[in-house]
Motif scaffolding. Structure first.
Motif, PDB file in Angstrom:
ATOM      1  N   SER A  53       0.822  -1.207   0.000  1.00 14.88           N
ATOM      2  CA  SER A  53       0.000   0.000   0.000  1.00 14.88           C
ATOM      3  C   SER A  53       0.858   1.259   0.000  1.00 14.88           C
ATOM      4  O   SER A  53       2.066   1.215   0.236  1.00 14.88           O
ATOM      5  N   ALA A  54       0.201   2.379  -0.239  1.00 13.97           N
ATOM      6  CA  ALA A  54       0.881   3.678  -0.250  1.00 13.97           C
ATOM      7  C   ALA A  54       0.490   4.474   0.984  1.00 13.97           C
ATOM      8  O   ALA A  54      -0.600   4.316   1.537  1.00 13.97           O
ATOM      9  N   ARG A  55       1.409   5.331   1.415  1.00 10.56           N
ATOM     10  CA  ARG A  55       1.151   6.235   2.528  1.00 10.56           C
ATOM     11  C   ARG A  55       2.050   7.452   2.368  1.00 10.56           C
ATOM     12  O   ARG A  55       2.892   7.507   1.460  1.00 10.56           O
ATOM     13  N   SER A  56       1.899   8.403   3.259  1.00  9.12           N
ATOM     14  CA  SER A  56       2.787   9.569   3.258  1.00  9.12           C
ATOM     15  C   SER A  56       3.164   9.894   4.691  1.00  9.12           C
ATOM     16  O   SER A  56       2.485   9.481   5.640  1.00  9.12           O
ATOM     17  N   GLU A  57       4.269  10.618   4.850  1.00  6.32           N
ATOM     18  CA  GLU A  57       4.664  11.054   6.188  1.00  6.32           C
ATOM     19  C   GLU A  57       3.602  11.999   6.733  1.00  6.32           C
ATOM     20  O   GLU A  57       3.039  12.805   5.997  1.00  6.32           O
ATOM     21  N   GLU A  58       3.338  11.915   8.021  1.00 11.30           N
ATOM     22  CA  GLU A  58       2.269  12.692   8.629  1.00 11.30           C
ATOM     23  C   GLU A  58       2.429  14.187   8.356  1.00 11.30           C
ATOM     24  O   GLU A  58       3.454  14.790   8.663  1.00 11.30           O
ATOM     25  N   GLY A  59       1.409  14.766   7.764  1.00  6.86           N
ATOM     26  CA  GLY A  59       1.372  16.201   7.527  1.00  6.86           C
ATOM     27  C   GLY A  59       2.111  16.698   6.307  1.00  6.86           C
ATOM     28  O   GLY A  59       1.980  17.872   5.940  1.00  6.86           O
ATOM     29  N   GLU A  60       2.888  15.824   5.638  1.00  4.96           N
ATOM     30  CA  GLU A  60       3.723  16.284   4.528  1.00  4.96           C
ATOM     31  C   GLU A  60       2.907  16.698   3.310  1.00  4.96           C
ATOM     32  O   GLU A  60       3.134  17.760   2.728  1.00  4.96           O
ATOM     33  N   VAL A  61       1.979  15.869   2.879  1.00  2.00           N
ATOM     34  CA  VAL A  61       1.162  16.217   1.716  1.00  2.00           C
ATOM     35  C   VAL A  61       0.245  17.383   2.055  1.00  2.00           C
ATOM     36  O   VAL A  61       0.039  18.299   1.245  1.00  2.00           O
ATOM     37  N   GLU A  62      -0.294  17.378   3.265  1.00  4.24           N
ATOM     38  CA  GLU A  62      -1.196  18.451   3.683  1.00  4.24           C
ATOM     39  C   GLU A  62      -0.510  19.815   3.626  1.00  4.24           C
ATOM     40  O   GLU A  62      -1.074  20.792   3.128  1.00  4.24           O
ATOM     41  N   LYS A  63       0.727  19.887   4.116  1.00  7.26           N
ATOM     42  CA  LYS A  63       1.434  21.175   4.090  1.00  7.26           C
ATOM     43  C   LYS A  63       1.778  21.573   2.658  1.00  7.26           C
ATOM     44  O   LYS A  63       1.791  22.770   2.320  1.00  7.26           O
ATOM     45  N   ALA A  64       2.057  20.593   1.811  1.00  4.80           N
ATOM     46  CA  ALA A  64       2.344  20.892   0.411  1.00  4.80           C
ATOM     47  C   ALA A  64       1.118  21.498  -0.262  1.00  4.80           C
ATOM     48  O   ALA A  64       1.225  22.459  -1.035  1.00  4.80           O
ATOM     49  N   ILE A  65      -0.039  20.946   0.036  1.00  3.78           N
ATOM     50  CA  ILE A  65      -1.286  21.461  -0.540  1.00  3.78           C
ATOM     51  C   ILE A  65      -1.541  22.893  -0.088  1.00  3.78           C
ATOM     52  O   ILE A  65      -1.851  23.774  -0.898  1.00  3.78           O
ATOM     53  N   VAL A  66      -1.396  23.148   1.214  1.00  5.45           N
ATOM     54  CA  VAL A  66      -1.644  24.501   1.726  1.00  5.45           C
ATOM     55  C   VAL A  66      -0.650  25.495   1.131  1.00  5.45           C
ATOM     56  O   VAL A  66      -1.008  26.629   0.788  1.00  5.45           O
ATOM     57  N   GLY A  67       0.609  25.079   0.979  1.00  7.92           N
ATOM     58  CA  GLY A  67       1.588  25.949   0.348  1.00  7.92           C
ATOM     59  C   GLY A  67       1.216  26.271  -1.092  1.00  7.92           C
ATOM     60  O   GLY A  67       1.327  27.420  -1.544  1.00  7.92           O
ATOM     61  N   ASP A  70      12.657  18.654  -9.056  1.00  5.04           N
ATOM     62  CA  ASP A  70      11.695  17.625  -9.448  1.00  5.04           C
ATOM     63  C   ASP A  70      12.050  16.259  -8.866  1.00  5.04           C
ATOM     64  O   ASP A  70      11.169  15.510  -8.439  1.00  5.04           O
ATOM     65  N   LYS A  71      13.325  15.925  -8.842  1.00  4.01           N
ATOM     66  CA  LYS A  71      13.729  14.580  -8.446  1.00  4.01           C
ATOM     67  C   LYS A  71      13.964  14.405  -6.947  1.00  4.01           C
ATOM     68  O   LYS A  71      13.963  13.276  -6.448  1.00  4.01           O
ATOM     69  N   THR A  72      14.157  15.505  -6.217  1.00  5.07           N
ATOM     70  CA  THR A  72      14.526  15.361  -4.803  1.00  5.07           C
ATOM     71  C   THR A  72      13.650  16.132  -3.824  1.00  5.07           C
ATOM     72  O   THR A  72      13.660  15.836  -2.630  1.00  5.07           O
ATOM     73  N   ALA A  73      12.916  17.132  -4.274  1.00  4.54           N
ATOM     74  CA  ALA A  73      12.201  18.018  -3.349  1.00  4.54           C
ATOM     75  C   ALA A  73      10.851  17.450  -2.938  1.00  4.54           C
ATOM     76  O   ALA A  73      10.105  16.901  -3.757  1.00  4.54           O
ATOM     77  N   SER A  74      10.548  17.589  -1.647  1.00  5.54           N
ATOM     78  CA  SER A  74       9.216  17.207  -1.152  1.00  5.54           C
ATOM     79  C   SER A  74       8.713  18.253  -0.164  1.00  5.54           C
ATOM     80  O   SER A  74       7.859  17.974   0.667  1.00  5.54           O
ATOM     81  N   GLU A  75       9.256  19.467  -0.249  1.00  5.13           N
ATOM     82  CA  GLU A  75       8.927  20.535   0.696  1.00  5.13           C
ATOM     83  C   GLU A  75       7.570  21.174   0.429  1.00  5.13           C
ATOM     84  O   GLU A  75       7.085  21.946   1.243  1.00  5.13           O
ATOM     85  N   GLY A  76       6.986  20.902  -0.742  1.00  2.00           N
ATOM     86  CA  GLY A  76       5.720  21.541  -1.081  1.00  2.00           C
ATOM     87  C   GLY A  76       5.915  22.516  -2.216  1.00  2.00           C
ATOM     88  O   GLY A  76       6.438  22.154  -3.266  1.00  2.00           O
ATOM     89  N   TYR A  77       5.510  23.771  -1.999  1.00  5.92           N
ATOM     90  CA  TYR A  77       5.709  24.774  -3.034  1.00  5.92           C
ATOM     91  C   TYR A  77       7.175  25.205  -3.005  1.00  5.92           C
ATOM     92  O   TYR A  77       7.644  25.796  -2.039  1.00  5.92           O
ATOM     93  N   THR A  78       7.897  24.920  -4.077  1.00 11.54           N
ATOM     94  CA  THR A  78       9.346  25.101  -4.104  1.00 11.54           C
ATOM     95  C   THR A  78       9.767  25.786  -5.383  1.00 11.54           C
ATOM     96  O   THR A  78       9.323  25.428  -6.477  1.00 11.54           O
ATOM     97  N   SER A  79      10.666  26.770  -5.244  1.00 12.50           N
ATOM     98  CA  SER A  79      11.240  27.460  -6.385  1.00 12.50           C
ATOM     99  C   SER A  79      12.757  27.285  -6.359  1.00 12.50           C
ATOM    100  O   SER A  79      13.293  26.642  -5.464  1.00 12.50           O
ATOM    101  N   ASN A  80      13.435  27.856  -7.345  1.00 13.64           N
ATOM    102  CA  ASN A  80      14.892  27.729  -7.425  1.00 13.64           C
ATOM    103  C   ASN A  80      15.597  28.351  -6.228  1.00 13.64           C
ATOM    104  O   ASN A  80      16.670  27.906  -5.834  1.00 13.64           O
ATOM    105  N   HIS A  81      14.984  29.388  -5.645  1.00 16.73           N
ATOM    106  CA  HIS A  81      15.642  30.132  -4.575  1.00 16.73           C
ATOM    107  C   HIS A  81      14.865  30.160  -3.259  1.00 16.73           C
ATOM    108  O   HIS A  81      15.310  30.792  -2.305  1.00 16.73           O
TER     109      HIS A  81
END
Length: 289
Positions: free
Chosen positions: A121-135, A171-182
């Motif tokens: 099955s699939a899962r995510s770390e607690e709160g990680e996807v949620e914070k990405a969505i809010v960002g 694209d290949k390493t970031a999971s912080e949510g809304y992310t830019s170059n800087h």
């Protein structure tokens, strides 16, 4: 702080496993397992014991990808694309990206069934996807302000001979949510319940509606943080004065997204395994906009 701790942990793991010979120069020792930021596109990015599951992950890669896509759609009503599948301990970490109706990067963990040649099955770390969505929702609500921030960050980098992370690496390493170059958004979905719940009810919620909900959950605009990161073109730490000057320009700039900013400058090299700098930096914190 969380990101800094991850960086330090990654550095310790790498250094703890390296036993360079005396034939290597000091510079080569220092650069062991690193890549200049301008050349880093995710090479060497890995997780603990990933080598033990690499063969199974490769065999079931398409199933793993689909499991992650289905999980995001079912759990968060959000369509994503897969940018990278990274073997981990009895699992695969799938780096995914949402492009519409909001933008963010996050990750999904897909398990491998023990003692069976099968995907679990699939899962995510607690709160990680949620914070990405809010960002992503914050960036949608204040689209013009973030476009201004993008242009301003590029201006600062060019004027000070600094670099940012490449899109391919993000694209290949970031999971912080809304992310830019800087920069990226440091946020907790639990601080924005009205915003998050409204998105689950309606993925096409308008920017104007979002502004009202963000103001409701954070009337002072002080909860959300926007860490800004720049890299030297050489493997040399910039002077503290450069960080101070960038912070001063940031403080004076108008029309940027509201939040608590931080400016951090790093040397040139990225630690391949964790996709992050080694932690040594000069910085200025608590720049309130």
């Amino acid at each position: 702080m969380k990101k800094i701790l991850i960086v330090l942990l990654g550095s310790l793991l790498i250094l703890g496993g390296c036993f360079p010979t005396n034939e290597k120069t000091e510079e080569e020792k220092e650069q062991e397992g690193t890549t200049p930021v301008q050349d880093y596109v995710g090479q060497g990015f890995s997780f603990v014991d990933g080598d033990k599951s690499a063969e199974r992950v490769k065999k079931h890669e398409e199933e793993i990808k689909q499991e992650a896509i289905n999980y995001m759609k079912t759990t968060y009503k959000t369509d994503v694309k897969v940018n990278n599948v990274v073997p981990a301990r009895n699992a695969a970490v799938v780096m995914v990206e949402c492009e519409e109706p909001i933008q963010f990067h996050t990750s999904v963990i897909v398990s491998l069934v023990l003692n069976k040649d099968d995907v679990g099955s699939a899962r995510s770390e607690e709160g990680e996807v949620e914070k990405a969505i809010v960002g992503g929702l914050y960036a949608k609500a204040y689209k013009e302000e973030f476009e201004h921030l993008d242009a301003f960050a590029e201006k600062l980098a060019k004027e000070n001979d600094l670099l940012g992370m490449r899109e391919e690496a993000i694209d290949k390493t970031a999971s912080e949510g809304y992310t830019s170059n800087h920069y990226f958004l440091s946020i907790f979905a639990s601080d924005y319940p009205s915003v998050y719940n409204a998105y689950l009810e309606n993925q096409d919620i308008s920017a104007e509606e979002l502004k009202i909900l963000f103001a409701k959950d954070d009337p002072t605009n002080t909860i959300l943080s926007i860490p800004m990161e720049f890299y030297s073109k050489e493997n040399k730490l910039p002077k503290q004065k450069v960080a101070n000057d960038l912070a001063k320009e940031l403080q004076q700039e108008v029309g940027l997204p509201k939040g608590n900013y931080m400016v951090t400058l790093y040397k040139n090299f990225i630690v391949n395994r964790v996709g992050l700098p080694d932690g040594e930096n000069v910085s200025v914190e608590d720049i309130i906009k």
